[in-house]
Design a protein around this motif. Sequence first.
Motif, PDB file in Angstrom:
ATOM      1  N   ASN A 169      17.722  39.420  26.739  1.00  0.00           N
ATOM      2  CA  ASN A 169      18.871  38.783  27.389  1.00  0.00           C
ATOM      3  C   ASN A 169      18.975  39.263  28.829  1.00  0.00           C
ATOM      4  N   LYS A 170      18.865  38.332  29.761  1.00  0.00           N
ATOM      5  CA  LYS A 170      18.967  38.648  31.197  1.00  0.00           C
ATOM      6  C   LYS A 170      20.347  38.221  31.692  1.00  0.00           C
ATOM      7  N   ILE A 171      21.105  39.172  32.238  1.00  0.00           N
ATOM      8  CA  ILE A 171      22.505  38.970  32.597  1.00  0.00           C
ATOM      9  C   ILE A 171      22.661  39.074  34.114  1.00  0.00           C
ATOM     10  N   GLN A 172      23.228  38.060  34.727  1.00  0.00           N
ATOM     11  CA  GLN A 172      23.500  38.068  36.163  1.00  0.00           C
ATOM     12  C   GLN A 172      25.008  37.944  36.383  1.00  0.00           C
ATOM     13  N   ARG A 173      25.545  38.862  37.181  1.00  0.00           N
ATOM     14  CA  ARG A 173      26.977  38.856  37.479  1.00  0.00           C
ATOM     15  C   ARG A 173      27.183  39.065  38.978  1.00  0.00           C
ATOM     16  N   GLY A 174      28.222  38.451  39.513  1.00  0.00           N
ATOM     17  CA  GLY A 174      28.533  38.602  40.925  1.00  0.00           C
ATOM     18  C   GLY A 174      30.025  38.641  41.165  1.00  0.00           C
ATOM     19  N   ARG A 175      30.410  39.221  42.326  1.00  0.00           N
ATOM     20  CA  ARG A 175      31.839  39.331  42.660  1.00  0.00           C
ATOM     21  C   ARG A 175      32.012  39.448  44.162  1.00  0.00           C
ATOM     22  N   ILE A 176      33.035  38.764  44.692  1.00  0.00           N
ATOM     23  CA  ILE A 176      33.494  38.933  46.063  1.00  0.00           C
ATOM     24  C   ILE A 176      34.934  39.434  46.014  1.00  0.00           C
ATOM     25  N   TRP A 177      35.211  40.529  46.727  1.00  0.00           N
ATOM     26  CA  TRP A 177      36.511  41.202  46.637  1.00  0.00           C
ATOM     27  C   TRP A 177      37.040  41.414  48.054  1.00  0.00           C
ATOM     28  N   LEU A 178      38.213  40.857  48.322  1.00  0.00           N
ATOM     29  CA  LEU A 178      38.888  41.035  49.603  1.00  0.00           C
ATOM     30  C   LEU A 178      40.210  41.754  49.387  1.00  0.00           C
ATOM     31  N   ASN A 179      40.498  42.718  50.271  1.00  0.00           N
ATOM     32  CA  ASN A 179      41.761  43.451  50.207  1.00  0.00           C
ATOM     33  C   ASN A 179      42.480  43.324  51.546  1.00  0.00           C
ATOM     34  N   PHE A 180      43.766  42.917  51.493  1.00  0.00           N
ATOM     35  CA  PHE A 180      44.578  42.749  52.688  1.00  0.00           C
ATOM     36  C   PHE A 180      45.719  43.767  52.688  1.00  0.00           C
ATOM     37  N   PHE A 181      45.836  44.535  53.763  1.00  0.00           N
ATOM     38  CA  PHE A 181      46.949  45.460  53.976  1.00  0.00           C
ATOM     39  C   PHE A 181      47.087  46.467  52.834  1.00  0.00           C
ATOM     40  N   ASN A 182      46.018  46.736  52.113  1.00  0.00           N
ATOM     41  CA  ASN A 182      46.061  47.648  50.961  1.00  0.00           C
ATOM     42  C   ASN A 182      47.118  47.228  49.943  1.00  0.00           C
ATOM     43  N   SER A 183      47.456  45.943  49.923  1.00  0.00           N
ATOM     44  CA  SER A 183      48.506  45.449  49.030  1.00  0.00           C
ATOM     45  C   SER A 183      48.094  44.209  48.246  1.00  0.00           C
ATOM     46  N   VAL A 184      47.188  43.415  48.790  1.00  0.00           N
ATOM     47  CA  VAL A 184      46.803  42.153  48.158  1.00  0.00           C
ATOM     48  C   VAL A 184      45.297  42.168  47.894  1.00  0.00           C
ATOM     49  N   ASP A 185      44.930  41.925  46.642  1.00  0.00           N
ATOM     50  CA  ASP A 185      43.527  41.843  46.246  1.00  0.00           C
ATOM     51  C   ASP A 185      43.204  40.415  45.828  1.00  0.00           C
ATOM     52  N   LEU A 186      42.173  39.837  46.425  1.00  0.00           N
ATOM     53  CA  LEU A 186      41.645  38.541  46.009  1.00  0.00           C
ATOM     54  C   LEU A 186      40.217  38.751  45.521  1.00  0.00           C
ATOM     55  N   GLN A 187      39.923  38.260  44.315  1.00  0.00           N
ATOM     56  CA  GLN A 187      38.592  38.424  43.754  1.00  0.00           C
ATOM     57  C   GLN A 187      38.115  37.110  43.140  1.00  0.00           C
ATOM     58  N   VAL A 188      36.826  36.844  43.299  1.00  0.00           N
ATOM     59  CA  VAL A 188      36.158  35.708  42.666  1.00  0.00           C
ATOM     60  C   VAL A 188      34.840  36.219  42.105  1.00  0.00           C
ATOM     61  N   GLY A 189      34.529  35.825  40.861  1.00  0.00           N
ATOM     62  CA  GLY A 189      33.307  36.322  40.251  1.00  0.00           C
ATOM     63  C   GLY A 189      32.714  35.337  39.269  1.00  0.00           C
ATOM     64  N   GLY A 190      31.504  35.658  38.827  1.00  0.00           N
ATOM     65  CA  GLY A 190      30.811  34.808  37.881  1.00  0.00           C
ATOM     66  C   GLY A 190      29.881  35.600  36.997  1.00  0.00           C
ATOM     67  N   HIS A 191      29.477  34.979  35.878  1.00  0.00           N
ATOM     68  CA  HIS A 191      28.601  35.600  34.884  1.00  0.00           C
ATOM     69  C   HIS A 191      27.672  34.507  34.363  1.00  0.00           C
ATOM     70  N   TYR A 192      26.362  34.792  34.363  1.00  0.00           N
ATOM     71  CA  TYR A 192      25.389  33.806  33.893  1.00  0.00           C
ATOM     72  C   TYR A 192      24.360  34.502  33.010  1.00  0.00           C
ATOM     73  N   SER A 193      24.267  34.054  31.749  1.00  0.00           N
ATOM     74  CA  SER A 193      23.299  34.601  30.791  1.00  0.00           C
ATOM     75  C   SER A 193      22.612  33.445  30.087  1.00  0.00           C
ATOM     76  N   PRO A 194      21.381  33.120  30.448  1.00  0.00           N
ATOM     77  CA  PRO A 194      20.697  31.998  29.795  1.00  0.00           C
ATOM     78  C   PRO A 194      20.158  32.318  28.412  1.00  0.00           C
ATOM     79  N   ASP A 195      20.143  33.609  28.026  1.00  0.00           N
ATOM     80  CA  ASP A 195      19.540  34.010  26.750  1.00  0.00           C
ATOM     81  C   ASP A 195      20.444  34.950  25.963  1.00  0.00           C
ATOM     82  N   MET A 196      21.749  34.721  25.994  1.00  0.00           N
ATOM     83  CA  MET A 196      22.664  35.596  25.275  1.00  0.00           C
ATOM     84  C   MET A 196      22.446  35.482  23.769  1.00  0.00           C
TER      85      MET A 196
END
Length: 389
Positions: A169-196
Motif C-alpha cells: 500500500n503506497k500512501i500519499q498525503r499533503g497539507r498546506i498550512w497558513l497561520n495569521f497573527f498567531n490566532s487563525v489557522d487555515l489548512q487544506v490537505g489530501g490523502h491518496y492511496s490506490p492500493d489500500m
Amino acid sequence: YNVWETDDVLRQSTGYLSEHYFRNRMNYVWSQMTANRRFFDNRFYISFGYSLTWKDYRQRNRLGAELLNENSFLRNRLWTWMSYRFENGTQLTFSASAENVRNKTRSFKDNNMVYGVSSTMFHRWSDWLWMRVNYWFDVSYPTLEQVTSYGYFTDSLTFREGNPRLETNKIQRGRIWLNFFNSVDLQVGGHYSPDMFSTVSSVKEGLRPGGSYGPFVAYAPQNVLYKEWWASIAIKKKVGDFTLSGFLKYQDMVGKFNEYRNRNNGFSGNAQARYYNTRRRLTMSLGYYYNRFYGVSAQGWNTRDMDYFSFVLSKNMLKQRLRLTFQYTLPVFFTGSKYTEYSHSAAQTLERVSYISKTNANALSLTVAYRFMRGKSVRKYDREMQGEI
C-alpha cells in the motif's frame, strides 16, 4: 529476532458453527544501520540508513499438524533524510527511500520495488504570517495472514480467505498550512492511496460444510482505491482572562473497487470559552462539540454523529501539586446523535442505525491528580525512531 506462536487465532461468527483449530508460528528478524552528520554550524543535517525485515509464517491444523499455509516476506530498504535551515528562518526537509519487497507463498511469488519521497517547507513571510507545506509518502504492508493462500468456513455460509496477490500500500498525503497573527489557522490537505487494504465480500459457489453444494459469502482482502481531501479553520483569541476558540472542518472521502464506489462527507467542529483566574488558580470552560467521524470503504460507509455541551471546572492547590477537575456533560443536543453504517455487495446489504445521545447525557466525572515530585528537563537531544508493523 523473535518467534511468535499461538494455538487458536480464529474468531468464530454466529450461525451453524464449523470448528477449525490452527497453530500459527511466525519467525521475525529486523535489523537497521544508521549514520548522521551536521554541517555549516548545524544548519544542515543529513542521515541515511539501511533496514532489513524478514518474516516467515506457517499455519498448521492443530489436530493433525497438517501444513495449511506457509509464506514469507522480505524487505530491504535504503533511505536518507536531510534538512537545511536558512538564516532568514526558512527551513526545508527532504527524505527519499528505495525498497525491495519480496513475498512468497506455496503458489505465488512477488518481487517489486517501491520508491518514495517526502518534503516539508516552513517560511515566515512576516511577523503576522507563516506558512508550512508538507508532502508525505508512506508505505504499509499486508499482514502475513492477509496474504495466506488457505481459506476456511467460519460457519455454514461464511468463508474467509487471504489474497497472496495483495500489493504494498503506497500512501500519499499533503497539507498546506497558513497561520495569521498567531490566532487563525487555515489548512487544506489530501490523502491518496490506490492500493489500500480492505476486506471485500463476494458470492461464491461450492461444497459447503454440511455437505451440500450451493452459494456462500466469501470475504477476502483486496487492494482498493481510497482518496480524501479536507479543509479546516481554527481561531483562537485571548480577551483579558478569557480565551475564545473555535474549529471547523470539512472532509470528503471516496472508496472504490471494481464496480463498487462509495462516498462520505460532511462537517465537524467545536467552540469553547475558557476563563482562567491567575490569583486563585481556577479554570472554568464551557464548550460545544460537534463530533462527526466519517469512514468509507469500497462497499460501504459509516458515520458517527454526536454533539454535546461540556462544562469543566479545575482548581490547583498546594503549590500546584494537587489538581481537582470536575466535568459535566449537559443533556442538550441539536442533532440526532447516532451511528449509521451501510454496506452493499452482491453477497449482502446491511443498514444499521444506533442512537447514542443518551450514553453521555448528564455524565459527571471528578479527577484528582497529585504530583509528588517536581522535575526539570536536563538535556536536549535529537532522536530518530524506526517503527515496524
